[in-house]
Design a protein around this motif. Structure first.
Motif, PDB file in Angstrom:
ATOM      1  N   ALA A   1       3.219  16.781 -16.289  1.00 39.21           N
ATOM      2  CA  ALA A   1       3.148  17.479 -17.618  1.00 39.21           C
ATOM      3  C   ALA A   1       4.352  18.444 -17.920  1.00 39.21           C
ATOM      4  CB  ALA A   1       1.732  18.284 -17.429  1.00 39.21           C
ATOM      5  N   GLY A   2       4.694  19.284 -17.029  1.00 34.86           N
ATOM      6  CA  GLY A   2       5.907  20.269 -17.213  1.00 34.86           C
ATOM      7  C   GLY A   2       7.100  19.426 -17.455  1.00 34.86           C
ATOM      8  N   GLY A   3       7.308  18.540 -16.749  1.00 37.96           N
ATOM      9  CA  GLY A   3       8.603  17.662 -17.058  1.00 37.96           C
ATOM     10  C   GLY A   3       9.054  17.206 -18.423  1.00 37.96           C
ATOM     11  N   ARG A   4       7.593  17.209 -19.236  1.00 38.64           N
ATOM     12  CA  ARG A   4       7.826  16.841 -20.570  1.00 38.64           C
ATOM     13  C   ARG A   4       7.526  17.780 -21.779  1.00 38.64           C
ATOM     14  NH1 ARG A   4       6.573  11.554 -22.023  1.00 38.64           N
ATOM     15  NH2 ARG A   4       7.072  12.345 -24.620  1.00 38.64           N
ATOM     16  N   LEU A  29       0.362  11.522 -22.629  1.00 34.71           N
ATOM     17  CA  LEU A  29       1.718  11.456 -22.823  1.00 34.71           C
ATOM     18  C   LEU A  29       2.055  10.389 -23.873  1.00 34.71           C
ATOM     19  CD1 LEU A  29       3.745  13.040 -19.889  1.00 34.71           C
ATOM     20  CD2 LEU A  29       3.354  14.064 -21.951  1.00 34.71           C
ATOM     21  N   ALA A  30       1.711   9.362 -23.246  1.00 33.36           N
ATOM     22  CA  ALA A  30       1.902   8.099 -24.052  1.00 33.36           C
ATOM     23  C   ALA A  30       0.995   8.048 -25.484  1.00 33.36           C
ATOM     24  CB  ALA A  30       1.146   6.888 -23.344  1.00 33.36           C
ATOM     25  N   ALA A  31      -0.170   8.551 -25.505  1.00 34.01           N
ATOM     26  CA  ALA A  31      -0.987   9.033 -26.722  1.00 34.01           C
ATOM     27  C   ALA A  31      -0.151   9.944 -27.600  1.00 34.01           C
ATOM     28  CB  ALA A  31      -2.374   9.292 -26.341  1.00 34.01           C
ATOM     29  N   LEU A  32       0.375  10.913 -27.141  1.00 37.09           N
ATOM     30  CA  LEU A  32       0.960  11.796 -28.098  1.00 37.09           C
ATOM     31  C   LEU A  32       2.193  11.084 -28.571  1.00 37.09           C
ATOM     32  CD1 LEU A  32       0.957  14.975 -25.656  1.00 37.09           C
ATOM     33  CD2 LEU A  32      -0.576  14.257 -27.569  1.00 37.09           C
ATOM     34  N   ASP A  33       2.824  10.221 -27.803  1.00 39.72           N
ATOM     35  CA  ASP A  33       4.230   9.732 -28.181  1.00 39.72           C
ATOM     36  C   ASP A  33       3.798   8.673 -29.236  1.00 39.72           C
ATOM     37  OD1 ASP A  33       5.827  11.046 -26.214  1.00 39.72           O
ATOM     38  OD2 ASP A  33       6.009   9.545 -24.974  1.00 39.72           O
ATOM     39  N   PRO A  91      -1.908  11.895 -11.804  1.00 42.36           N
ATOM     40  CA  PRO A  91      -0.561  11.696 -12.691  1.00 42.36           C
ATOM     41  C   PRO A  91      -0.767  10.674 -13.753  1.00 42.36           C
ATOM     42  CG  PRO A  91       0.048  11.952 -10.157  1.00 42.36           C
ATOM     43  CD  PRO A  91      -1.401  11.724 -10.362  1.00 42.36           C
ATOM     44  N   ARG A  92      -1.447   9.521 -13.279  1.00 42.57           N
ATOM     45  CA  ARG A  92      -1.535   8.610 -14.302  1.00 42.57           C
ATOM     46  C   ARG A  92      -2.301   9.016 -15.657  1.00 42.57           C
ATOM     47  NH1 ARG A  92      -6.260   4.152 -12.739  1.00 42.57           N
ATOM     48  NH2 ARG A  92      -7.356   6.129 -13.491  1.00 42.57           N
ATOM     49  N   VAL A 137       0.205  21.733 -23.405  1.00 46.47           N
ATOM     50  CA  VAL A 137      -0.987  20.984 -22.964  1.00 46.47           C
ATOM     51  C   VAL A 137      -1.584  21.870 -21.568  1.00 46.47           C
ATOM     52  CG1 VAL A 137      -2.105  19.147 -21.550  1.00 46.47           C
ATOM     53  CG2 VAL A 137      -0.363  18.626 -23.518  1.00 46.47           C
ATOM     54  N   MET A 138      -3.028  22.235 -21.808  1.00 45.89           N
ATOM     55  CA  MET A 138      -3.672  23.065 -20.855  1.00 45.89           C
ATOM     56  C   MET A 138      -4.513  22.172 -19.927  1.00 45.89           C
ATOM     57  SD  MET A 138      -6.191  26.330 -21.246  1.00 45.89           S
ATOM     58  CE  MET A 138      -7.653  25.378 -22.316  1.00 45.89           C
ATOM     59  N   LEU A 139      -4.040  22.113 -18.669  1.00 45.08           N
ATOM     60  CA  LEU A 139      -4.698  21.071 -17.747  1.00 45.08           C
ATOM     61  C   LEU A 139      -5.961  21.928 -17.318  1.00 45.08           C
ATOM     62  CD1 LEU A 139      -1.611  19.938 -15.623  1.00 45.08           C
ATOM     63  CD2 LEU A 139      -2.619  18.819 -17.759  1.00 45.08           C
ATOM     64  N   LYS A 140      -7.141  21.083 -17.427  1.00 42.14           N
ATOM     65  CA  LYS A 140      -8.304  21.875 -17.061  1.00 42.14           C
ATOM     66  C   LYS A 140      -8.457  21.250 -15.638  1.00 42.14           C
ATOM     67  CE  LYS A 140     -11.748  22.209 -19.623  1.00 42.14           C
ATOM     68  NZ  LYS A 140     -12.935  21.974 -20.747  1.00 42.14           N
TER      69      LYS A 140
END
Length: 505
Positions: free
Chosen positions: A385-388, A350-354, A343-344, A365-368
């Protein structure tokens, strides 16, 4: 109550009453656990649209802790669902089963859930599929993603041939090429898409922190055969006494060597070389080659390394990824997130996107999913991821087969499909799909079967190869035919025509 195979059958009303008591207890237990789980996830869920999906996922996780096999045949014998395909709507499926059992048993009636409750999950998956992989072009429902080769930057006809053959989205691997090449690829895809009247989604994969071999100044590599020993060092500059007798290498993340213990298995170059830690020698470890083809393999500088069972605690976002993200956010429709494990990692992305979007809506976002740790953390990864933002999952079967063992791959890909369906998250069937056809123009029988199984996912990914257009067309036909018979693992009873013209002997 005796439910063994040799027990005398109960009258339908008594059997239904007994089964109702059992299923009701199961329903109550998983509901309590699911609500507690959902409460712990709540701080990560900022999208109200994702809340029903998270609730269903919590119910599914609680349900799959229980062995339902003793009850399934008894449900079928009463003409009811076995609950074997309840991933999309767990609580409604249990409510419907209890309502039917109560009715058969003559107990106090229970109300049936609205029919719409059984289709909402499917609708959410379909919406996310369109967001991540495009709206498609009619049948089949499963989309096709193709990796663009470098040549697609200079030759517009490559993109045209892919899209004309049936590709719904294209993938650019940021581990290769550069921003100028990517921009040319994208321009060609956008132009051809307009010409053909298609909306082709563009996914850009961040390269991630792949663990690789470091051979220092050695350029010819290390030839290894079964039973050979070699040394993995934290530093190639200061070898211990006597160490020069063994060929040596390090890792591009040398700090990982300290976490290796005798007995640990390591795989190199996508599983071509397998080795086991034989012993430690100071800061170094001595490895024994345990799996390699008879004539041996050459271990080269920059080969990929898999460390099954070792928690590789390195950030999923590299400095290069962060630089690439500036380009990706300006040009791509969706982002592929490599080497996500915790999760980290999701929170870091998410922080980088924000920081770059200034309040604008982030792309999907596609999680590999590539490692054992990612599999174990998958429920929480989906929630974070889905929560955002819109999210999908790529089942990176190549890396998983090395990480988990080839014998566990088939089971694990099924479990990931089920879990993502419960979370209403679309999936990508990836790694070596129709690889022989892509490279040589002809598919093996095993590849055809594998491609057909990919229909249960929401998207099938093809890699690179000179016969890509032919493979896309071939795959499109397979997926279209399989769509008549299966939908998310549930058999669709379309008419069978294979024996319609058969004659009696």
């Amino acid at each position: 109550m005796d439910i063994s195979p040799n027990a005398p059958p109960l009258p339908p009303t008594e059997s239904a009453a007994d089964l109702y008591a059992s299923v009701s207890q199961i329903r109550a237990a998983i509901s309590r656990e699911a609500e507690a789980t959902l409460a712990s996830w709540q701080p990560a869920i900022h999208r109200p649209d994702f809340l029903p999906s998270a609730r269903n996922l919590a119910h599914y996780l609680a349900l799959r802790k229980i062995d339902l096999r003793p009850h399934q045949d008894r449900l079928i014998a009463l003409g009811l669902s076995s609950l074997g395909h309840c991933e999309e709507a767990v609580r409604p499926a249990l409510d419907a089963a209890c309502a039917s059992l109560a009715s058969i048993a003559g107990l106090t009636p229970e109300g049936y859930p609205p029919a719409a409750e059984f289709t909402k999950g499917r609708q959410r998956v379909a919406a996310a599929q369109a967001e991540m992989f495009g709206t498609g072009d009619g049948e089949p429902g499963t989309r096709i993603m193709v990796t663009l080769p470098t040549e697609a930057a200079a030759d517009e006809e490559i993109a045209r041939s892919f899209i004309f053959a049936g590709a719904d989205c294209v993938r650019i691997n940021c581990a290769h090429d550069d921003a100028e090449t990517w921009a040319a690829m994208i321009a060609n895809v956008r132009r051809v898409s307009r010409d053909l009247g298609r909306q082709i989604r563009i996914n850009m994969d961040l390269g991630g922190p792949k663990v690789r071999t470091d051979l220092g100044g050695r350029t010819k590599g290390i030839k290894l055969r079964q039973g050979d020993r070699f040394r993995m060092a934290q530093s190639l500059e200061a070898a211990p006494a006597g160490a020069e007798e063994l060929p040596a290498l390090s890792l591009n993340h040398p700090e990982l060597v300290a976490s290796l213990r005798p007995g640990t298995e390591i795989w190199f170059d996508d599983g071509k070389i397998g080795a086991r830690i034989d012993s430690r020698s100071g800061d170094d470890v001595i490895l024994l080659v345990t799996s390699v083809r008879p004539k041996g393999e050459k271990l080269k500088h920059g080969n990929g390394v898999n460390l099954p069972g070792v928690e590789v605690d390195i950030p999923a976002l590299t400095e290069k990824d962060l630089q690439d993200l500036d380009f990706v956010l300006r040009h791509a429709d969706t982002i592929g997130f490599s080497f996500v494990q915790s999760p980290r990692d999701v929170r870091d992305l998410l922080a980088a996107l924000d920081a770059r979007l200034d309040g604008a809506q982030p792309p999907g976002v596609m999680l590999k999913i590539e490692t054992d740790l990612a599999v174990r953390n998958l429920p929480r990864l989906l929630v974070e991821a889905g929560g955002r933002l819109p999210v999908a999952v790529m089942i990176a079967r190549g890396d998983l087969s090395v990480e988990l063992g080839m014998d566990r791959t088939s089971e694990m890909q099924e479990e990931i499909l089920w879990l993502c369906l419960a979370a209403h998250v679309p999936t990508v069937w990836a790694t070596q799909v129709l690889e022989n056809m892509m490279k040589q123009g002809r598919a093996s029988r095993a590849e055809v079967t594998d491609a057909a199984m990919g229909q249960r996912a929401d998207c099938v990914m093809l890699n690179k190869g000179p016969y890509a257009p032919q493979a896309i067309t071939f795959l499109h036909g397979i997926l279209r035919r399989m769509a008549r018979h299966h939908s998310k693992g549930v058999s669709s009873l379309a008419p069978l025509n294979s024996w319609r013209q058969s004659q009696a002997l």
